[in-house]
Scaffold this motif. Structure first.
Motif, short mmCIF file in Angstrom:
data_model
loop_
_atom_site.label_atom_id
_atom_site.label_comp_id
_atom_site.label_asym_id
_atom_site.label_seq_id
_atom_site.Cartn_x
_atom_site.Cartn_y
_atom_site.Cartn_z
N ASN A 281 0.82 -1.21 0.00
CA ASN A 281 0.00 0.00 0.00
C ASN A 281 0.86 1.26 0.00
O ASN A 281 0.56 2.24 -0.70
N LEU A 285 1.03 4.24 -2.77
CA LEU A 285 0.83 5.63 -2.38
C LEU A 285 1.99 6.51 -2.84
O LEU A 285 1.79 7.65 -3.27
N TYR A 288 1.53 7.20 -6.52
CA TYR A 288 0.45 8.19 -6.68
C TYR A 288 0.92 9.59 -6.27
O TYR A 288 0.55 10.58 -6.90
N LEU A 289 1.71 9.66 -5.21
CA LEU A 289 2.22 10.96 -4.76
C LEU A 289 3.18 11.56 -5.79
O LEU A 289 3.26 12.78 -5.93
N PHE A 323 -8.08 8.97 -3.55
CA PHE A 323 -8.44 9.13 -2.15
C PHE A 323 -9.82 8.55 -1.86
O PHE A 323 -10.01 7.84 -0.85
N MET A 326 -9.72 4.57 -2.15
CA MET A 326 -9.06 3.96 -0.99
C MET A 326 -9.85 4.20 0.27
O MET A 326 -9.92 3.32 1.15
#
Length: 372
Positions: A281, A285, A288-289, A323, A326
């Motif tokens: 995970n 993330l 994605y960031l 967001f 998730m």
């Protein structure tokens, strides 16, 4: 001969590589490769959806290569026609739409079944950004109110379908444009207070019973563990059972015993959490960031109001998709049927996200060019 080959390589680089932003491209590629392994597991080791997703991705890459090369100011000329077309198609859905599972969201055109709300995911922020660019030199409170009206029309039509999740995300994409256009903080604060004050009215008069049930289920899914709370409970169990390192690829028990509903689409993040755990995970993330950070950098470096507002809005829209998905799978947001960007199965969702990245790359290309 060697010189000829070198020239071909240079031309190929200019055609295929130069339009692509490396940060966005490699992050997108990483998510795509991960999604292929994940989809294979979630779909019971069947390759049917893998083949379709590969086809969708190839089509999306075609969009990248085409639209990343087009100057944003050229595309802005098509913003209003796309918006008008989207509104007309949404009206068509209202009168002639196809109803599936109680929602009327599609138009049957004979050769294809179209969901017009997908057009608005791109058309609305482009139109609002075009509107602010047009009146950049004399912006006033009237223009902000006019922008809200532009947003309200398609949002109201999508709410009638009903599709609260898509309407909320499309509304957010337009509001992000208004924010990046320089909305005063006092007006922003007043809007937040007004929205909070309107929540009781929305609850009593603006929400359908099933939408209220989703909110109540979020607060306590155990009240109806085999009904309304089933999706959230099973996804939370799957994510929790993955622990820190996960159960391993193809070893997810919740997944392969078919406890996770919509495991290849809306709830694919639960499959990922079970098989790859907390570490997996965190890695997702981080990727994605990277996309989020790069998009905001592109917005910050933009030389025109249109480019800045559009890049900022598209980046934050991408963030909202990730967001919300998730959040709903983890049990901190209501279930609204939002796909996980570049991961969930679905051709329309994949192409719309790829188009967002193509527009961001086009703006990045424009940022690199020296003003004439």
């Amino acid at each position: 001969m060697q010189e000829h080959n070198d020239n071909l390589l240079i031309k190929a680089k200019r055609l295929f590589w130069n339009p692509l932003d490396p940060w966005l491209f490699y992050a997108m590629l990483a998510v795509y490769l991960m999604s292929m392994f994940l989809l294979y597991s979630a779909d019971g080791q069947d390759i049917g959806r893998l083949e379709n997703k590969t086809l969708h991705t190839i089509l999306g890459m075609g969009l990248l290569l085409i639209f990343a090369r087009i100057r944003p100011n050229i595309l802005s000329n098509f913003a209003l026609p796309i918006y008008v077309l989207g509104v007309v198609l949404l009206l068509g859905v209202h009168f002639f739409g196809v109803t599936v599972n109680g929602s009327t969201r599609w138009l049957n055109l004979g050769f294809v079944r179209l969901q017009p709300s997908e057009i608005m995911k791109i058309g609305l922020p482009m139109t609002v950004a075009w509107f602010f660019q047009r009146y950049e030199n004399n912006l006033s409170w009237f223009h902000y109110l006019a922008a809200l009206a532009i947003i309200a029309v398609p949002v109201a039509l999508i709410l009638k379908q009903p599709d609260l999740g898509t309407a909320t995300l499309i509304m957010a994409s337009g509001l992000f444009v208004i924010f990046f256009a320089g909305l005063p903080w006092k007006a922003l604060l007043a809007s937040i207070i007004a929205f909070a004050a309107a929540l009781p009215v929305m609850w009593n008069y603006g929400m359908h019973d099933y939408q209220k049930q989703r909110v109540l289920t979020l607060l306590d899914p155990s009240k109806d563990p085999l009904g309304a709370g089933y999706h959230i409970l099973q996804s939370m169990i799957a994510i929790g059972s993955g622990g820190v390192w996960g159960k391993g690829w193809l070893n997810g028990t919740q997944t392969h015993l078919d406890y996770i509903p919509e495991s290849t689409t809306d709830f694919i993040f639960a499959v990922y959490g079970e098989e790859f755990g907390l570490i997996g995970n965190i890695l997702l993330l981080i990727v994605y960031l990277v996309i989020l950070g790069r998009g905001l950098v592109i917005a910050g470096q933009a030389k025109t109001l249109y480019n800045r507002t559009l890049a900022g809005a598209l980046t934050m829209t991408f963030f909202c998709y990730a967001f919300v998905n998730m959040g709903m799978v983890s049990g901190i947001l209501p279930v609204v049927g939002v796909p996980l960007p570049l991961v969930s199965y679905g051709g329309t969702a994949t192409l719309s996200i790829m188009f967002i990245l193509a527009l961001l790359m086009g703006i990045a290309n424009q940022n690199r060019k020296k003003p004439t």
